[in-house]
Design a protein around this motif. Sequence first.
Motif, mmCIF file in Angstrom:
data_model
loop_
_atom_site.group_PDB
_atom_site.id
_atom_site.type_symbol
_atom_site.label_atom_id
_atom_site.label_comp_id
_atom_site.label_asym_id
_atom_site.label_seq_id
_atom_site.Cartn_x
_atom_site.Cartn_y
_atom_site.Cartn_z
ATOM 1 N N VAL A 22 -16.697 26.410 -63.950
ATOM 2 C CA VAL A 22 -16.284 27.307 -65.034
ATOM 3 C C VAL A 22 -16.070 26.520 -66.325
ATOM 4 N N LEU A 23 -15.505 25.329 -66.235
ATOM 5 C CA LEU A 23 -15.310 24.499 -67.428
ATOM 6 C C LEU A 23 -16.653 24.088 -68.037
ATOM 7 N N LEU A 24 -17.623 23.788 -67.194
ATOM 8 C CA LEU A 24 -18.958 23.446 -67.695
ATOM 9 C C LEU A 24 -19.601 24.644 -68.393
ATOM 10 N N VAL A 25 -19.408 25.832 -67.831
ATOM 11 C CA VAL A 25 -19.919 27.055 -68.470
ATOM 12 C C VAL A 25 -19.209 27.266 -69.802
ATOM 13 N N ALA A 26 -17.893 27.081 -69.816
ATOM 14 C CA ALA A 26 -17.122 27.253 -71.058
ATOM 15 C C ALA A 26 -17.580 26.267 -72.127
ATOM 16 N N ALA A 27 -18.001 25.081 -71.695
ATOM 17 C CA ALA A 27 -18.484 24.067 -72.637
ATOM 18 C C ALA A 27 -19.860 24.414 -73.197
ATOM 19 N N GLY A 28 -20.469 25.465 -72.663
ATOM 20 C CA GLY A 28 -21.745 25.922 -73.198
ATOM 21 C C GLY A 28 -22.955 25.645 -72.345
ATOM 22 N N LEU A 29 -22.789 24.982 -71.211
ATOM 23 C CA LEU A 29 -23.944 24.734 -70.358
ATOM 24 C C LEU A 29 -24.468 26.054 -69.803
ATOM 25 N N VAL A 47 -19.715 34.233 -73.296
ATOM 26 C CA VAL A 47 -20.049 34.863 -72.013
ATOM 27 C C VAL A 47 -18.780 35.078 -71.197
ATOM 28 N N LEU A 48 -17.903 34.071 -71.198
ATOM 29 C CA LEU A 48 -16.666 34.188 -70.425
ATOM 30 C C LEU A 48 -15.730 35.249 -70.993
ATOM 31 N N MET A 49 -15.828 35.515 -72.275
ATOM 32 C CA MET A 49 -14.991 36.545 -72.889
ATOM 33 C C MET A 49 -15.660 37.914 -72.857
ATOM 34 N N GLY A 50 -16.906 37.972 -72.377
ATOM 35 C CA GLY A 50 -17.638 39.229 -72.296
ATOM 36 C C GLY A 50 -17.327 39.997 -71.026
ATOM 37 N N PRO A 51 -18.078 41.064 -70.756
ATOM 38 C CA PRO A 51 -17.799 41.947 -69.620
ATOM 39 C C PRO A 51 -17.831 41.253 -68.257
ATOM 40 N N THR A 52 -18.651 40.215 -68.096
ATOM 41 C CA THR A 52 -18.746 39.539 -66.803
ATOM 42 C C THR A 52 -17.705 38.437 -66.643
ATOM 43 N N GLY A 53 -16.975 38.127 -67.705
ATOM 44 C CA GLY A 53 -16.056 36.993 -67.696
ATOM 45 C C GLY A 53 -14.992 37.032 -66.621
ATOM 46 N N PHE A 109 -15.112 38.211 -63.658
ATOM 47 C CA PHE A 109 -15.671 37.815 -62.367
ATOM 48 C C PHE A 109 -15.799 36.300 -62.306
ATOM 49 N N VAL A 110 -16.381 35.708 -63.336
ATOM 50 C CA VAL A 110 -16.599 34.252 -63.354
ATOM 51 C C VAL A 110 -15.274 33.500 -63.388
ATOM 52 N N LEU A 111 -14.342 33.950 -64.214
ATOM 53 C CA LEU A 111 -13.048 33.276 -64.317
ATOM 54 C C LEU A 111 -12.244 33.366 -63.017
ATOM 55 N N SER A 112 -12.560 34.334 -62.176
ATOM 56 C CA SER A 112 -11.855 34.460 -60.892
ATOM 57 C C SER A 112 -12.392 33.497 -59.839
#
Length: 182
Positions: free
Chosen positions: A62-69, A81-87, A89-92
């Motif tokens: 999740v941190l790698l995704v947050a960093a933009g990868l 993306v993490l702040m969008g509608p799917t966020g 699910f991913v943050l969980s």
Amino acid sequence: MLSTRDLVLCALFAALLGGLGMAPPIPLGFLPVPVTAQTLGVMLAGTILGAKRGGIAALLFVLLVAAGLPLLAGGRGGIGVLMGPTGGFVLSWPVAAFVTGWLAERFATNANPIRLFAVSVVGGILVVYAGGIPWLWLVAGLPVEKAVFGSLAFVPGDLIKAGIAAVAAAGVRRAGILPIHT
């Protein structure tokens, strides 16, 4: 303190989550959340690595995704993306991997695939939905009923992923390659 072996395993399973993101997402017309293979990685991290290492592996991802990868299905990544509608699910996922591992450490200490399936369902499906559905309702502005009932479309695929995770984890445990407790 994590050993070098633990760090390598966490990185390996974070990479597995990223690799599962290479499978193209399947969009559903009625929800802004696609079907992906990545929750399989969350279940595998918990059932094979246990609570601590599985949770850290998913958190690293999740941190790698947050960093933009662009590691999420469809080549997506970044804070947007993490702040969008799917966020939600991913943050969980870190919590889901931790809960799956915690349950596996307590209730599926052997290579019993039925117990591993059950802990995958509770940790890898229920926890993910508990994080994702309220987020979807709040961020996407969907009526709560639509968020809940729309998410039911994911259940059959998620049950298949839980079965795959259970069989894979049982095989790894039978082989004695990675003891869940370290």
